[in-house]
Design an enzyme around this catalytic site. Sequence first.
Site, PDB file in Angstrom:
ATOM      1  N   GLU A  84      47.967  48.452  30.475  1.00  0.00           N
ATOM      2  CA  GLU A  84      47.564  47.636  29.327  1.00  0.00           C
ATOM      3  C   GLU A  84      47.855  46.172  29.624  1.00  0.00           C
ATOM      4  O   GLU A  84      48.874  45.833  30.235  1.00  0.00           O
ATOM      5  CB  GLU A  84      48.289  48.067  28.059  1.00  0.00           C
ATOM      6  CG  GLU A  84      47.864  47.271  26.831  1.00  0.00           C
ATOM      7  CD  GLU A  84      48.111  47.983  25.518  1.00  0.00           C
ATOM      8  OE1 GLU A  84      47.814  47.386  24.469  1.00  0.00           O
ATOM      9  OE2 GLU A  84      48.578  49.137  25.536  1.00  0.00           O
ATOM     10  N   GLU A 128      50.717  56.434  17.770  1.00  0.00           N
ATOM     11  CA  GLU A 128      50.428  55.905  19.104  1.00  0.00           C
ATOM     12  C   GLU A 128      51.752  55.876  19.867  1.00  0.00           C
ATOM     13  O   GLU A 128      52.725  55.299  19.386  1.00  0.00           O
ATOM     14  CB  GLU A 128      49.853  54.494  18.992  1.00  0.00           C
ATOM     15  CG  GLU A 128      49.467  53.850  20.312  1.00  0.00           C
ATOM     16  CD  GLU A 128      48.969  52.420  20.115  1.00  0.00           C
ATOM     17  OE1 GLU A 128      48.053  52.018  20.846  1.00  0.00           O
ATOM     18  OE2 GLU A 128      49.509  51.697  19.243  1.00  0.00           O
TER      19      GLU A 128
END
EC number: 3.2.1.8
Length: 287
Positions: free
Chosen positions: A206, A115
């Site tokens: 996010e 990620e």
Amino acid sequence: MVCFSSLFVAASAIAVVFASPVDHEQLAKRQSTPSSQGTHDGYFYSWWTDGGAAATYTNLAGGEYSVSWSNGGNLVGGKGWNPGSARTITYSGTYNPNGNSYLAVYGWTRNPLVEYYVVENFGTYNPSSGATARGQVTHDGALYRLFESTRTNQPSIDGTATFQQYWAVRDVKRTGGTVNMATFFNAWTSAGMRLGTHNYQVVATEGYFSSGSARINVAGGGGSTPSPPSTPSPPTTPSPPPVTPPPSGGGSCAARWGQCGGSGWNGATCCSAGTCQAQNQWYSQCL
């Protein structure tokens, strides 16, 4: 005398008061945009939430999206491409975090499962805190610091898994600019941080137990994951030099006006027309 009907009404009112916060929390969850992925107006999008926040994600025209959130929980969403690549990305918009949040080029690879984040802006908490420093790289006039961390038994594109996180965090925050992903892929690789086969790649917002809003417009494309070098072709055998055709006019004799002799001459010494006449020691000609 006690009035039981009055007690019942009072008790009901108390129950409603104590039940209200729970009902509001459940209502907030029901009003959140459910997690999804797909394509919209020519761009891939990804939206994920753990259901703990009152969060709304909206796909707008082209590469634009908006998101707003509150009341805690974890969420991440944005627009981009699938698969990701070493493309140059441009983006612009507004980003208004309140607490722990970040705006980043965000993506995944498989084999290895990674990620990654190129963080352009963040709220009150630097997302690389606690990660291992791996160096730095300068891009588009700013310093980005490289980090690596390990996530154990956490959500991933392959379900709950253990995987690496790669970070590049910009020293000077911004909301808009150009990001050449080749710069960061090369920097991570040089630091021993290997990437795998690319999955999706988005410019994402996010939030983690915070609140805020963003409206981001993404553009770019082209580029690709660098291809392995091609197998070199075997060397070609040199061709022989071309053969000088015989003098025109027939046979192996020189044509009229052609050379037919002279010191060091290795060509024809007769004439197909006229006679060979010496002009000097070095040159004879068919005349």
